[in-house]
Design a protein around this motif. Structure first.
Motif, PDB file in Angstrom:
ATOM      1  N   SER A 172    -115.244  85.678 -27.782  1.00 58.62           N
ATOM      2  CA  SER A 172    -114.504  86.491 -28.746  1.00 58.62           C
ATOM      3  C   SER A 172    -114.493  85.844 -30.126  1.00 58.62           C
ATOM      4  O   SER A 172    -114.712  86.513 -31.148  1.00 58.62           O
ATOM      5  N   GLU A 173    -114.252  84.544 -30.163  1.00 55.89           N
ATOM      6  CA  GLU A 173    -114.198  83.846 -31.448  1.00 55.89           C
ATOM      7  C   GLU A 173    -115.580  83.749 -32.087  1.00 55.89           C
ATOM      8  O   GLU A 173    -115.720  83.836 -33.299  1.00 55.89           O
ATOM      9  N   LEU A 174    -116.618  83.571 -31.256  1.00 56.41           N
ATOM     10  CA  LEU A 174    -117.983  83.557 -31.810  1.00 56.41           C
ATOM     11  C   LEU A 174    -118.329  84.904 -32.412  1.00 56.41           C
ATOM     12  O   LEU A 174    -118.996  84.974 -33.453  1.00 56.41           O
ATOM     13  N   ASN A 175    -117.869  85.985 -31.785  1.00 58.79           N
ATOM     14  CA  ASN A 175    -118.101  87.320 -32.346  1.00 58.79           C
ATOM     15  C   ASN A 175    -117.443  87.451 -33.715  1.00 58.79           C
ATOM     16  O   ASN A 175    -118.019  88.041 -34.626  1.00 58.79           O
ATOM     17  N   LYS A 176    -116.230  86.916 -33.883  1.00 58.84           N
ATOM     18  CA  LYS A 176    -115.558  86.956 -35.183  1.00 58.84           C
ATOM     19  C   LYS A 176    -116.400  86.234 -36.237  1.00 58.84           C
ATOM     20  O   LYS A 176    -116.540  86.707 -37.359  1.00 58.84           O
ATOM     21  N   LEU A 177    -116.948  85.084 -35.859  1.00 57.92           N
ATOM     22  CA  LEU A 177    -117.761  84.317 -36.811  1.00 57.92           C
ATOM     23  C   LEU A 177    -119.032  85.067 -37.179  1.00 57.92           C
ATOM     24  O   LEU A 177    -119.520  84.983 -38.305  1.00 57.92           O
ATOM     25  N   HIS A 178    -119.555  85.813 -36.216  1.00 57.29           N
ATOM     26  CA  HIS A 178    -120.784  86.581 -36.447  1.00 57.29           C
ATOM     27  C   HIS A 178    -120.583  87.623 -37.552  1.00 57.29           C
ATOM     28  O   HIS A 178    -121.517  87.940 -38.296  1.00 57.29           O
ATOM     29  N   PHE A 179    -119.375  88.153 -37.684  1.00 54.14           N
ATOM     30  CA  PHE A 179    -119.111  89.221 -38.652  1.00 54.14           C
ATOM     31  C   PHE A 179    -118.589  88.734 -40.000  1.00 54.14           C
ATOM     32  O   PHE A 179    -118.168  89.525 -40.831  1.00 54.14           O
ATOM     33  N   LEU A 180    -118.657  87.437 -40.223  1.00 54.36           N
ATOM     34  CA  LEU A 180    -118.307  86.917 -41.546  1.00 54.36           C
ATOM     35  C   LEU A 180    -119.362  87.379 -42.550  1.00 54.36           C
ATOM     36  O   LEU A 180    -120.520  87.592 -42.191  1.00 54.36           O
ATOM     37  N   PRO A 181    -118.976  87.526 -43.803  1.00 54.09           N
ATOM     38  CA  PRO A 181    -119.957  87.954 -44.815  1.00 54.09           C
ATOM     39  C   PRO A 181    -121.139  86.992 -44.886  1.00 54.09           C
ATOM     40  O   PRO A 181    -120.969  85.777 -44.718  1.00 54.09           O
ATOM     41  N   PRO A 182    -122.329  87.530 -45.161  1.00 51.56           N
ATOM     42  CA  PRO A 182    -123.503  86.660 -45.282  1.00 51.56           C
ATOM     43  C   PRO A 182    -123.267  85.582 -46.346  1.00 51.56           C
ATOM     44  O   PRO A 182    -122.645  85.829 -47.373  1.00 51.56           O
ATOM     45  N   GLY A 183    -123.739  84.395 -46.053  1.00 46.39           N
ATOM     46  CA  GLY A 183    -123.607  83.289 -46.985  1.00 46.39           C
ATOM     47  C   GLY A 183    -122.313  82.509 -46.838  1.00 46.39           C
ATOM     48  O   GLY A 183    -122.103  81.522 -47.540  1.00 46.39           O
ATOM     49  N   THR A 184    -121.433  82.964 -45.948  1.00 42.83           N
ATOM     50  CA  THR A 184    -120.187  82.228 -45.727  1.00 42.83           C
ATOM     51  C   THR A 184    -120.518  80.882 -45.117  1.00 42.83           C
ATOM     52  O   THR A 184    -121.275  80.794 -44.148  1.00 42.83           O
ATOM     53  N   ARG A 185    -119.983  79.867 -45.733  1.00 43.25           N
ATOM     54  CA  ARG A 185    -120.246  78.513 -45.229  1.00 43.25           C
ATOM     55  C   ARG A 185    -119.396  78.258 -43.991  1.00 43.25           C
ATOM     56  O   ARG A 185    -118.171  78.408 -44.017  1.00 43.25           O
TER      57      ARG A 185
END
Length: 163
Positions: free
Chosen positions: A11-24
């Motif tokens: 679930s948490e990896l999915n959240k990270l996947h949807f961060l805006p492109p280029g997010t560090r």
């Protein structure tokens, strides 16, 4: 942070996947997205306590308890770690203060990483201090088994090991 909770991890990896492109992606970003406190580390806790730094030891303990670490398992980890520390104290005394991490791991029949951590603590102790600490750990074990408040027992133990 999640232990064996594979669903939570996914679930948490999915959240990270949807961060805006280029997010560090760094520790701060992950902490912000996940919103969970980072788990404590029992080696860091014990290291701080035996170095006479009760505040960081209590902070680590608090983290461990807040993320749901079972107090009995936590004390079990302390017992295991401290038995390794006590064995390292003996080995250091036996070798006249000169023992490498690798040699200690081999002599004690333990994995190198925990031995390295145990040696770092053991180098600050003598046999009398190690014996006193083992007595305090045994008392904490009895107190837990007698039904005393687990958080207070472990907090007192960290303070006693710091003194």
């Amino acid at each position: 942070m999640f232990g064996n909770d594979l669903t939570g991890i996914a679930s948490e990896l999915n959240k990270l996947h949807f961060l805006p492109p280029g997010t560090r992606l760094n520790a701060e970003t992950v902490q912000e997205v996940v919103g969970r406190e980072q788990a404590g580390d029992s080696f860091v806790m014990l290291d701080a306590a035996t170095a006479g730094r009760p505040v960081p030891a209590l902070e680590q303990l608090g983290r461990l308890l807040r993320v749901g670490e079972d107090p009995f398992r936590l004390l079990g980890a302390v017992v295991w770690q401290y038995s390794l520390i006590a064995r390292c104290v003996g080995l250091i005394a036996q070798e006249g203060g000169r023992v490498s991490d690798a040699a200690a791991a081999q002599r004690l029949g333990a994995k190198p990483y925990p031995v390295k951590k145990a040696l770092a603590v053991a180098r600050r102790l003598n046999e009398a201090q190690a014996r006193r600490h083992l007595g305090r750990i045994a008392q904490a074990d009895l107190d837990l088994k007698r039904g005393h408040d687990p958080a207070r027992v472990l907090q007192r133990l960290m303070i006693e090991l710091s003194g």
